[in-house]
Design a protein around this motif. Structure first.
Motif, mmCIF file in Angstrom:
data_model
loop_
_atom_site.group_PDB
_atom_site.id
_atom_site.type_symbol
_atom_site.label_atom_id
_atom_site.label_comp_id
_atom_site.label_asym_id
_atom_site.label_seq_id
_atom_site.Cartn_x
_atom_site.Cartn_y
_atom_site.Cartn_z
ATOM 1 N N GLN A 6 0.839 -1.192 0.000
ATOM 2 C CA GLN A 6 0.000 0.000 0.000
ATOM 3 C C GLN A 6 0.877 1.246 0.000
ATOM 4 O O GLN A 6 1.999 1.221 0.492
ATOM 5 N N ARG A 7 0.346 2.303 -0.573
ATOM 6 C CA ARG A 7 1.056 3.583 -0.598
ATOM 7 C C ARG A 7 0.926 4.253 0.763
ATOM 8 O O ARG A 7 -0.151 4.273 1.347
ATOM 9 N N LYS A 8 2.017 4.775 1.260
ATOM 10 C CA LYS A 8 1.991 5.476 2.549
ATOM 11 C C LYS A 8 3.064 6.552 2.551
ATOM 12 O O LYS A 8 4.237 6.265 2.303
ATOM 13 N N VAL A 9 2.667 7.796 2.816
ATOM 14 C CA VAL A 9 3.604 8.910 2.883
ATOM 15 C C VAL A 9 3.642 9.409 4.312
ATOM 16 O O VAL A 9 2.630 9.886 4.838
ATOM 17 N N VAL A 10 4.817 9.287 4.966
ATOM 18 C CA VAL A 10 4.936 9.687 6.376
ATOM 19 C C VAL A 10 5.806 10.927 6.552
ATOM 20 O O VAL A 10 5.792 11.550 7.615
ATOM 21 N N ASN A 55 8.578 5.917 3.994
ATOM 22 C CA ASN A 55 7.586 6.160 2.947
ATOM 23 C C ASN A 55 7.465 4.930 2.051
ATOM 24 O O ASN A 55 8.473 4.327 1.682
ATOM 25 N N GLN A 56 6.233 4.555 1.725
ATOM 26 C CA GLN A 56 5.968 3.434 0.831
ATOM 27 C C GLN A 56 5.473 3.989 -0.498
ATOM 28 O O GLN A 56 4.377 4.559 -0.588
ATOM 29 N N LYS A 397 3.291 12.546 -3.502
ATOM 30 C CA LYS A 397 2.149 11.735 -3.067
ATOM 31 C C LYS A 397 2.514 10.255 -2.914
ATOM 32 O O LYS A 397 1.657 9.441 -2.573
ATOM 33 N N GLY A 398 3.778 9.907 -3.214
ATOM 34 C CA GLY A 398 4.212 8.533 -3.040
ATOM 35 C C GLY A 398 4.048 7.647 -4.255
ATOM 36 O O GLY A 398 3.811 6.443 -4.112
ATOM 37 N N ASP A 426 -4.491 2.989 -7.791
ATOM 38 C CA ASP A 426 -4.109 4.095 -6.912
ATOM 39 C C ASP A 426 -3.133 5.024 -7.630
ATOM 40 O O ASP A 426 -3.264 6.255 -7.569
#
Length: 439
Positions: A6-10, A55-56, A397-398, A426
């Motif tokens: 999954q996309r993940k922006v930290v 970040n993914q 946005k990743g 996505d």
């Protein structure tokens, strides 16, 4: 997979840890090397890259069509681990090993052509092209090599001469190898000339400027990669192959970027039932390890004198193990069919965007090798400025997108063939959002 899909922006991209290492890069690494994504990768698998800040990022580039089977595919990892434990190098020309032979057997079996084939292994796509030209010149006893506008074949001296685009690939690096002749390319979006007329022009130029009897080889990518994912119209490639055969030249298919299930067939030539005399492969062949090959008619490959081809590292046993694992993965997971499924998701989404955003001049490609060409709305003028903005927006946005094109205005999509549907959707949603927000 050991990586969450999954996309993940930290953090911002690049995050603070990546920024620190990128500073070290600027001090230690030549500034000549580009950097598409300013994030330092710590882990990757499936369709996700994980950077050191956590970040993914959705991977829509697959290392430029290299990790078609995904990063660290289990079959690749297992075979590589076993090989590393056994031995790492002998040089095949000094003390041979079975893995090299097995890879050649697989290539001879899988590449197009019902005739007997043989292969030789090298390190990179450019090296494969260089050796294919050597083979063609030696076999035909001719020197001239025909290539095409928008083509890309590598960064060695010979392959720079074969490559069409000056900046950044050729600028300041000449003089280049002689006897390379560039011909017009059938580029449907930018020319409405019927394919038969383009073929006539190519043949006329060969006959008048080179002489058919002097041509050693015609070299072309079945779908041009760096040039902008240009798909030649039906009939163009078969026409070139026919001319080559009639005039005693070899037809060489550069499948470095298009090979190994990328275009919805194992090799892009299969789309029009073309059987190249020689085919060059690399990128997707070995799941991320450096390996390349020339495969072709046995009588052509055997014509070279002993030790005329080779190299210290070509067909390294670890890379060969990885290739066997990658081919096993493509076949066991039916990634040829998967490439077409991924392509349909992307094309459907991109066609929908094209109807909304006049900057999308064309959606093109085959299988999971898809691109959009960006234009100034109301024209076909290249829109490279918009391209840069879209890529930057998506990164924040990743999502990693790659660029291409002679005119610097093509966004290309090359996701790993093991990516899930939801990640592809996505990524397309983020692109839609980018179009809606950037100016």
């Amino acid at each position: 997979m050991n990586v969450p899909q999954q996309r993940k922006v930290v953090t911002e991209i690049p995050g603070p840890k990546s920024q620190e290492i990128i500073k070290r890069r600027s001090e230690a690494v030549s500034a000549s090397l580009g950097m598409a994504l300013p994030a330092v990768i710590a882990n990757a698998g499936g369709g996700i890259l994980v950077d050191i800040d956590g970040n993914q990022i959705i991977d829509m580039g697959a290392g430029i069509a290299v990790v078609n089977v995904g990063n660290s595919a289990p079959s690749v990892v297992k075979r590589v681990q076993d090989q590393v434990a056994a031995f790492t190098h002998t040089c095949f020309m000094i003390a041979p090993y079975e893995g090299y032979i097995e890879v050649c057997e697989k290539l001879n079996e899988l590449t197009p052509g019902k005739f007997k084939k043989k292969s030789a292994l090298f390190n990179s796509g450019a090296e494969a092209l260089e050796n294919a030209v050597k083979i063609a010149r030696h076999y035909t006893k001719r020197q001239a090599v025909v290539v095409f506008e928008h083509g890309y074949h590598g960064r060695t001296n010979l392959t720079m001469a074969m490559t069409a685009k000056n900046m950044p690939y050729k600028e300041g690096f000449g003089p280049f190898t002689p006897e390379i002749y560039r011909m017009p390319m059938a580029y449907p979006f930018r020319s409405e000339i019927p394919v038969e007329h383009v073929l006539e022009e190519v043949i006329h130029k060969i006959e008048k400027e080179i002489g058919g009897k002097n041509v050693a080889a015609i070299v072309i990518e079945p779908i041009q990669g760096e040039g902008g994912f240009i798909v030649p119209p039906k009939g163009f490639l078969p026409g070139l192959a026919k001319y080559a055969k009639e005039n005693g030249a070899l037809f060489i298919a550069d499948e470095v970027q298009t090979g190994f299930a990328r275009t919805g067939v194992m090799f892009a030539c299969e789309d029009e039932n073309i059987e190249p005399d020689l085919i060059t492969t690399a990128k997707g062949i070995a799941g991320g390890l450096p390996l390349a090959a020339v495969t072709g008619r046995a009588e052509v490959m055997d014509e070279i004198h002993p030790s005329g081809l080779g190299g210290t590292y070509g067909g390294n046993p670890i890379a060969c193990a990885a290739a066997l694992g990658a081919i096993e993965t493509i076949q066991s997971q039916n990634l040829i069919a998967r490439a077409n499924e991924i392509g349909k998701i992307m094309v459907d989404a991109l066609k929908t965007m094209q109807a909304k955003y006049p900057a999308i001049g064309e959606v093109r490609g085959r299988g999971a090798m898809i691109a959009i060409e960006l234009v100034v709305p109301g024209s076909k003028d290249p829109n490279g400025e918009l391209l840069g903005k879209l890529v930057k927006y998506a990164q924040q946005k990743g999502v990693l997108f790659l660029t291409a094109g002679t005119y610097g205005n093509v966004l290309r999509f090359l996701p790993p063939l093991v990516i899930g549907d939801e990640l592809v959707k996505d990524a397309m949603a983020v692109l839609d959002e980018a179009f809606a927000n950037v100016k």
